[in-house]
Design a protein around this motif. Structure first.
Motif, PDB file in Angstrom:
ATOM      1  N   UNK A 164     -15.868 -18.023  32.021  1.00  0.00           N
ATOM      2  CA  UNK A 164     -16.231 -19.439  31.827  1.00  0.00           C
ATOM      3  C   UNK A 164     -16.891 -20.128  33.043  1.00  0.00           C
ATOM      4  N   UNK A 165     -16.307 -20.056  34.242  1.00  0.00           N
ATOM      5  CA  UNK A 165     -16.948 -20.759  35.371  1.00  0.00           C
ATOM      6  C   UNK A 165     -18.361 -20.250  35.664  1.00  0.00           C
ATOM      7  N   UNK A 224     -20.540 -19.422  33.530  1.00  0.00           N
ATOM      8  CA  UNK A 224     -21.464 -20.072  32.588  1.00  0.00           C
ATOM      9  C   UNK A 224     -21.935 -21.418  33.137  1.00  0.00           C
ATOM     10  N   UNK A 225     -21.101 -22.048  33.976  1.00  0.00           N
ATOM     11  CA  UNK A 225     -21.465 -23.339  34.550  1.00  0.00           C
ATOM     12  C   UNK A 225     -22.204 -23.142  35.869  1.00  0.00           C
ATOM     13  N   UNK A 226     -21.643 -22.294  36.715  1.00  0.00           N
ATOM     14  CA  UNK A 226     -22.145 -22.159  38.088  1.00  0.00           C
ATOM     15  C   UNK A 226     -23.395 -21.288  38.148  1.00  0.00           C
ATOM     16  N   UNK A 231      -9.928 -16.441  36.663  1.00  0.00           N
ATOM     17  CA  UNK A 231     -10.946 -17.422  36.309  1.00  0.00           C
ATOM     18  C   UNK A 231     -11.276 -18.334  37.492  1.00  0.00           C
ATOM     19  N   UNK A 259     -16.218 -17.010  40.380  1.00  0.00           N
ATOM     20  CA  UNK A 259     -17.501 -17.433  40.952  1.00  0.00           C
ATOM     21  C   UNK A 259     -17.480 -17.392  42.482  1.00  0.00           C
TER      22      UNK A 259
END
Lengths: 252, 264
Positions: free
Chosen positions: B101-102, B104-106, B151, B155
């Protein structure tokens, strides 16, 4: 799997049997209460009408329900994210929902004279958006702050947080409300179909049965409506399995 | 002398409540050198969680400054990882997709294969290989927290902020996770801030332990943990560790506003 279909089917047969027995024991004439054995001839006699009118009822209900999903979700988002909007809109929504919708039939048929399809869809929509709006609103406003923070700490936008977390997390509540709304939408559709002069759909067929003293037809319409309601309900259940199957803890 | 990666200078903060402002932090100073582990302990409700939000850039202090990497923190930044007491895994995603998940943002442009490889690398370190396609509801509390740690590190953040991540676990699972935490840091060094109520945890994991006073919190006492880098759980049974735990206990009592018991 066999049990999943056989059990409810058996329940329906038992119900019909008890119904038949009730009418037979009391020796009721069919204008007091038709028995299940009166229904197949009624269906057969008007089979084309059942198909065309059933279809009219179904599509207008589904159209109204889809409007309710879009509008209800939007309202739910607004009241879920903004406390001011929540405070402002809740009394209005609850007040609107409390109005018996039958009283609105003459109102909307005067505003949109002769627009039978439109009026029917509108009523199905008006009667069914409330549960969706409330459940989406509650789902969003009760989202635990940590869920937001894990993405917010990475600089994610509000929209990303909504799409990746809030929206999927609200899906179980949404589908719960949609099941209620699906059956409500039928009530809305039929209200207009029955009350409007020269209406169409199963409601109008019911009305014509009443006018002509064809009591088995009236009961047959009720059964047809129940059948359509079940079909739509299970369509929603199917969508729920596809989109929110993860929420089902059965067997874990 | 390494530069301080996290520098909290004179931070004061109050929450607005119906019965007036509630001060939680009062001139707090904390320094965490790069690559070290700061454990923060203090009485309940003393503003420890507020501290995590300030460092993560989720909140702005009423006054004072928070510096990260020599830059004033003005908002969220992609180089931070967060973990909470509640593992907050997304129930509709598999463990693997939760860990990704992170990214996908970072790193939205990172290829799926690379994301998976990176996530699997971490899942391997915490012993969750074989569970990557399970849903969170199928895992035990300790396993969920392991996945949550993966999680928060996927990143490669330079700061990991943890708010009582092991608080809801049973004692043995908690000790397992302390060792996992130690191994993760050994494999990929990062600077960490750990909020905890467990003094043994603070001594086992921390390079320094910061005791906050009761609300509104100041930094009341800072203890450098003078134990070998490579700690095993046995180190907690040494006289040195016992002495440190004792000192911390006394400080907590002071923070709670109670008298220190006379040592016999």
């Amino acid at each position: 799997m066999i049990g999943k279909i056989a059990t409810p089917l058996l329940a329906v047969l038992v119900f019909l049997g008890l119904w038949e027995l009730l009418v037979w024991v009391n020796d009721w004439p069919n204008y007091k209460m038709a028995s299940p054995s009166d229904l197949p001839p009624a269906f057969w006699k008007y089979k084309e009408l059942f198909f065309t009118m059933g279809w009219q009822t179904l599509w207008r209900t589904v159209a109204g329900l889809m409007l309710a999903v879009v509008f209800g979700t939007l309202i739910g988002m607004v009241i879920g994210f903004s406390k001011i909007a929540r405070d402002a809109l809740y009394p209005l929504l609850i007040g609107f929902n409390a109005i018996p919708k039958a009283t609105l039939v003459p109102v909307i048929s005067l505003i949109f004279i002769g627009q039978h399809d439109f009026n029917t869809v509108l009523m199905a929509f008006m009667i069914s958006f409330f549960p969706i709006a409330v459940s989406v609103g509650i789902g969003l406003s009760t989202l635990e702050p940590e869920y937001r923070d894990i993405l917010r700490a990475l600089g994610a936008t509000r929209f990303t947080i909504f799409r990746k977390i809030a929206l999927p997390k609200t899906l179980p509540e949404f589908f719960g409300a949609l099941k209620v709304s699906a059956t409500l939408a039928f009530i809305g559709t039929n209200l207009v179909e029955i009350v409007s002069p020269h209406g169409r759909g199963l409601g109008a067929l019911f009305k014509s049965g009443e006018t002509n003293g064809d009591y088995p037809l009236m009961f047959a319409v009720l059964i047809a409506l129940a059948f359509l309601g079940i079909v739509l309900y299970y369509a929603v259940v199917f969508l729920e399995r596809v989109f929110a199957g993860w929420a089902d803890r059965e067997g874990t | 002398m390494t530069e301080n990666l996290i520098e909290i200078k004179g931070v004061t903060h109050a929450y607005k409540t119906a019965s007036g402002p509630l001060p939680v932090l009062d001139g707090l100073n904390v320094s965490v050198p790069e690559g070290t582990f700061a454990a923060v302990v203090g009485p309940s409700g003393c503003g420890k969680s507020t501290l995590t939000k300030l460092v993560a850039g989720l909140m702005k202090p009423d006054s004072g400054e928070v510096w990260l990497h020599g830059e004033l923190v003005k908002g969220p930044r992609k180089t931070v990882g967060m973990a909470f007491q509640n593992p907050v895994l997304l129930e509709w995603r598999t463990i693997l997709d939760n860990v990704i998940l992170p990214l996908e943002i970072v790193a939205p442009k990172m290829s799926k294969a690379k994301c998976v490889a990176r996530a699997m690398e971490l899942l391997d370190m915490v012993g969750l290989v074989g569970f990557e396609h399970k849903r969170p509801s199928e895992l035990s509390g300790g396993m969920r927290q392991r996945a949550s740690l993966c999680r928060s590190l996927v990143h490669k953040p330079d700061v990991l902020i943890m708010d009582e991540p092991f608080g809801a676990l049973d004692a043995f699972t908690r000790e397992d996770l302390w060792q996992t935490m130690r191994d993760l840091r050994r494999a990929e060094p990062f600077t960490a801030v750990l909020i905890t109520h467990d003094l043994r945890e603070s001594v086992f994991l921390g390079d320094q332990v910061i005791v906050l006073s009761g609300r509104p919190a100041r930094s009341q006492y800072v203890m450098n943990v003078d134990l070998p880098e490579d700690r095993t759980l046995d180190v907690l049974f040494t006289p040195k560790a016992a002495d440190m735990l004792h000192r911390l206990r006394d400080q907590i009592k002071i923070a709670q506003g109670r008298d220190v018991e006379a040592h016999s």
